[in-house]
Design an enzyme around this catalytic site. Sequence first.
Site, PDB file in Angstrom:
ATOM      1  N   LEU A  33       0.817  -1.211   0.000  1.00 13.88           N
ATOM      2  CA  LEU A  33       0.000   0.000   0.000  1.00 13.88           C
ATOM      3  C   LEU A  33       0.851   1.261   0.000  1.00 13.88           C
ATOM      4  O   LEU A  33       1.899   1.325   0.643  1.00 13.88           O
ATOM      5  CB  LEU A  33      -0.915  -0.015   1.231  1.00 13.88           C
ATOM      6  CG  LEU A  33      -1.798  -1.261   1.339  1.00 13.88           C
ATOM      7  CD1 LEU A  33      -2.620  -1.200   2.625  1.00 13.88           C
ATOM      8  CD2 LEU A  33      -2.707  -1.417   0.135  1.00 13.88           C
ATOM      9  N   HIS A  34       0.374   2.257  -0.742  1.00  9.47           N
ATOM     10  CA  HIS A  34       1.033   3.568  -0.777  1.00  9.47           C
ATOM     11  C   HIS A  34      -0.039   4.645  -0.623  1.00  9.47           C
ATOM     12  O   HIS A  34      -1.236   4.321  -0.420  1.00  9.47           O
ATOM     13  CB  HIS A  34       1.840   3.733  -2.074  1.00  9.47           C
ATOM     14  CG  HIS A  34       1.072   3.412  -3.312  1.00  9.47           C
ATOM     15  ND1 HIS A  34      -0.002   4.155  -3.738  1.00  9.47           N
ATOM     16  CD2 HIS A  34       1.202   2.402  -4.219  1.00  9.47           C
ATOM     17  CE1 HIS A  34      -0.487   3.646  -4.852  1.00  9.47           C
ATOM     18  NE2 HIS A  34       0.209   2.565  -5.171  1.00  9.47           N
ATOM     19  N   ALA A  35       0.386   5.911  -0.751  1.00  9.94           N
ATOM     20  CA  ALA A  35      -0.555   7.012  -0.492  1.00  9.94           C
ATOM     21  C   ALA A  35      -1.773   6.967  -1.419  1.00  9.94           C
ATOM     22  O   ALA A  35      -2.842   7.458  -1.056  1.00  9.94           O
ATOM     23  CB  ALA A  35       0.171   8.349  -0.623  1.00  9.94           C
ATOM     24  N   HIS A  37      -3.424   4.231  -2.366  1.00  6.30           N
ATOM     25  CA  HIS A  37      -4.410   3.347  -1.715  1.00  6.30           C
ATOM     26  C   HIS A  37      -5.046   4.049  -0.509  1.00  6.30           C
ATOM     27  O   HIS A  37      -6.249   3.938  -0.275  1.00  6.30           O
ATOM     28  CB  HIS A  37      -3.726   2.072  -1.215  1.00  6.30           C
ATOM     29  CG  HIS A  37      -3.129   1.213  -2.288  1.00  6.30           C
ATOM     30  ND1 HIS A  37      -1.771   1.078  -2.474  1.00  6.30           N
ATOM     31  CD2 HIS A  37      -3.719   0.439  -3.234  1.00  6.30           C
ATOM     32  CE1 HIS A  37      -1.547   0.257  -3.472  1.00  6.30           C
ATOM     33  NE2 HIS A  37      -2.703  -0.147  -3.965  1.00  6.30           N
ATOM     34  N   GLN A  61      -4.752 -12.446 -12.825  1.00 10.99           N
ATOM     35  CA  GLN A  61      -4.562 -11.255 -13.648  1.00 10.99           C
ATOM     36  C   GLN A  61      -3.100 -11.044 -14.069  1.00 10.99           C
ATOM     37  O   GLN A  61      -2.786 -10.051 -14.702  1.00 10.99           O
ATOM     38  CB  GLN A  61      -5.108 -10.023 -12.947  1.00 10.99           C
ATOM     39  CG  GLN A  61      -4.332  -9.534 -11.743  1.00 10.99           C
ATOM     40  CD  GLN A  61      -5.077  -8.420 -11.021  1.00 10.99           C
ATOM     41  OE1 GLN A  61      -6.067  -8.650 -10.361  1.00 10.99           O
ATOM     42  NE2 GLN A  61      -4.609  -7.194 -11.152  1.00 10.99           N
ATOM     43  N   GLN A 155      -8.943  -0.151 -16.338  1.00  5.45           N
ATOM     44  CA  GLN A 155      -9.489  -1.080 -15.339  1.00  5.45           C
ATOM     45  C   GLN A 155     -10.790  -0.526 -14.743  1.00  5.45           C
ATOM     46  O   GLN A 155     -11.784  -1.237 -14.615  1.00  5.45           O
ATOM     47  CB  GLN A 155      -8.448  -1.299 -14.237  1.00  5.45           C
ATOM     48  CG  GLN A 155      -8.984  -1.952 -12.983  1.00  5.45           C
ATOM     49  CD  GLN A 155      -7.902  -2.299 -11.982  1.00  5.45           C
ATOM     50  OE1 GLN A 155      -7.155  -3.248 -12.200  1.00  5.45           O
ATOM     51  NE2 GLN A 155      -7.803  -1.570 -10.894  1.00  5.45           N
ATOM     52  N   MET A 186       1.769   7.362  -8.490  1.00  3.01           N
ATOM     53  CA  MET A 186       2.155   6.365  -7.473  1.00  3.01           C
ATOM     54  C   MET A 186       1.735   4.976  -7.925  1.00  3.01           C
ATOM     55  O   MET A 186       0.628   4.790  -8.444  1.00  3.01           O
ATOM     56  CB  MET A 186       1.493   6.700  -6.152  1.00  3.01           C
ATOM     57  CG  MET A 186       2.108   7.907  -5.511  1.00  3.01           C
ATOM     58  SD  MET A 186       1.456   8.162  -3.867  1.00  3.01           S
ATOM     59  CE  MET A 186       2.254   9.727  -3.492  1.00  3.01           C
ATOM     60  N   ARG A 189       4.632  -0.697  -8.529  1.00  3.21           N
ATOM     61  CA  ARG A 189       5.702  -1.110  -9.437  1.00  3.21           C
ATOM     62  C   ARG A 189       6.852  -0.109  -9.506  1.00  3.21           C
ATOM     63  O   ARG A 189       7.909  -0.422 -10.049  1.00  3.21           O
ATOM     64  CB  ARG A 189       5.147  -1.376 -10.839  1.00  3.21           C
ATOM     65  CG  ARG A 189       4.233  -2.587 -10.882  1.00  3.21           C
ATOM     66  CD  ARG A 189       3.601  -2.773 -12.235  1.00  3.21           C
ATOM     67  NE  ARG A 189       2.597  -3.825 -12.214  1.00  3.21           N
ATOM     68  CZ  ARG A 189       2.849  -5.127 -12.324  1.00  3.21           C
ATOM     69  NH1 ARG A 189       4.078  -5.540 -12.481  1.00  3.21           N
ATOM     70  NH2 ARG A 189       1.866  -6.010 -12.287  1.00  3.21           N
TER      71      ARG A 189
HETATM   72  O1  PAF Z   1      -5.778  -2.403  -9.108  1.00  3.76           O
HETATM   73  C1  PAF Z   1      -5.488  -3.424  -8.444  1.00  3.76           C
HETATM   74  O2  PAF Z   1      -4.739  -3.380  -7.467  1.00  3.76           O
HETATM   75  C2  PAF Z   1      -6.068  -4.770  -8.850  1.00  3.76           C
HETATM   76  O3  PAF Z   1      -6.165  -4.873 -10.221  1.00  3.76           O
HETATM   77  C3  PAF Z   1      -7.421  -5.066  -8.172  1.00  3.76           C
HETATM   78  C4  PAF Z   1      -8.493  -4.082  -8.620  1.00  3.76           C
HETATM   79  C5  PAF Z   1      -7.276  -5.022  -6.663  1.00  3.76           C
HETATM   80  C6  PAF Z   1      -7.887  -6.471  -8.574  1.00  3.76           C
HETATM   81  O4  PAF Z   1      -6.983  -7.445  -8.177  1.00  3.76           O
END
Ligand code: PAF
Length: 282
Positions: A33-35, A37, A61, A155, A186, A189
């Site tokens: 997690l980063h800012a 999220h 995925q 997405q 951010m 990766r």
């Molecule tokens: O964006 C993401 O981190 C992922 O694609 C998600 C939406 C959590 C689905 O695994």
Amino acid sequence: MDTIHAIPALRERIAGWRARDESIALVPTMGNLHAGHLSLVEAAQSRAGRVVVSIFVNPMQFNDKDDFAAYPRTLEEDRRLLQDHNVDLLFLPEQAALYPKGLGATTRVEVPGLSGVLCGAFRPGHFVGVTTIVCMLLNIAQPEMALFGEKDFQQLLLIKRMVRDLHLPVRIIGMPTMREEDGLAMSSRNRYLTPEERSRAPLLYQALRRARDIIRNSHGGCDFRALEDDSMNLLREDGLRPEYFSVRRASDLALAGPDDRDLVILAAAWLGKARLIDNLRA
Ligand code: PAF
């Protein structure tokens, strides 16, 4: 903050909240997690009584096994951040609970068309994995709302389309991309970048801003395809390896034409081992 691994236990906890008329927001993540999220968490807290964050690095995925294996997993740090942010519940499912029959034998959810372009063209199967897991998580938690970052513009659009097509009773909320001070979007990766690559990574955002300014200053007279080629060349000259740089209609990601007004410019480029994606409304 409690952590729940099992689906029945999560449902029971959420049912208790719902019985007390509390609204529920879900923030699905893959952890690290980063800012960005945390901004989703804060937005969720301002809209719902209870916030559930899920962390699951979803194998379906990843079109590349090595990418899945290398994806950063920082659970203890994530847990601490969520705790500090007063998240109500962390949902941490096991792969076997979500895919009991294995990945290949599980029902899939596919949004036709949209999942095969842009990132979908370069990462075959990626978006089927995304819509399948998001559909599962929405069915498991049955939140009133779920929040996603606009950095992953394609997405977000796919998830909105899936929810609409399958009549899922949930509101999908997109939140603005969080950026580092130098403009880099951010992303988990970004940690794959060496210090030298990190200093050049904002070039992707700069190319998007340049293209946006050219479109705005052209007052409807922009040759989008020439601008795309030109931007790809600029990125190459800067040492990035662009996959695409594309001006699209924001509503459905169709190639933008001269009469389209609501536009988004999307780009993906490799820099060293990192695949960077970003987008900007024009
Ligand atoms: O964006 C993401 O981190 C992922 O694609 C998600 C939406 C959590 C689905 O695994």
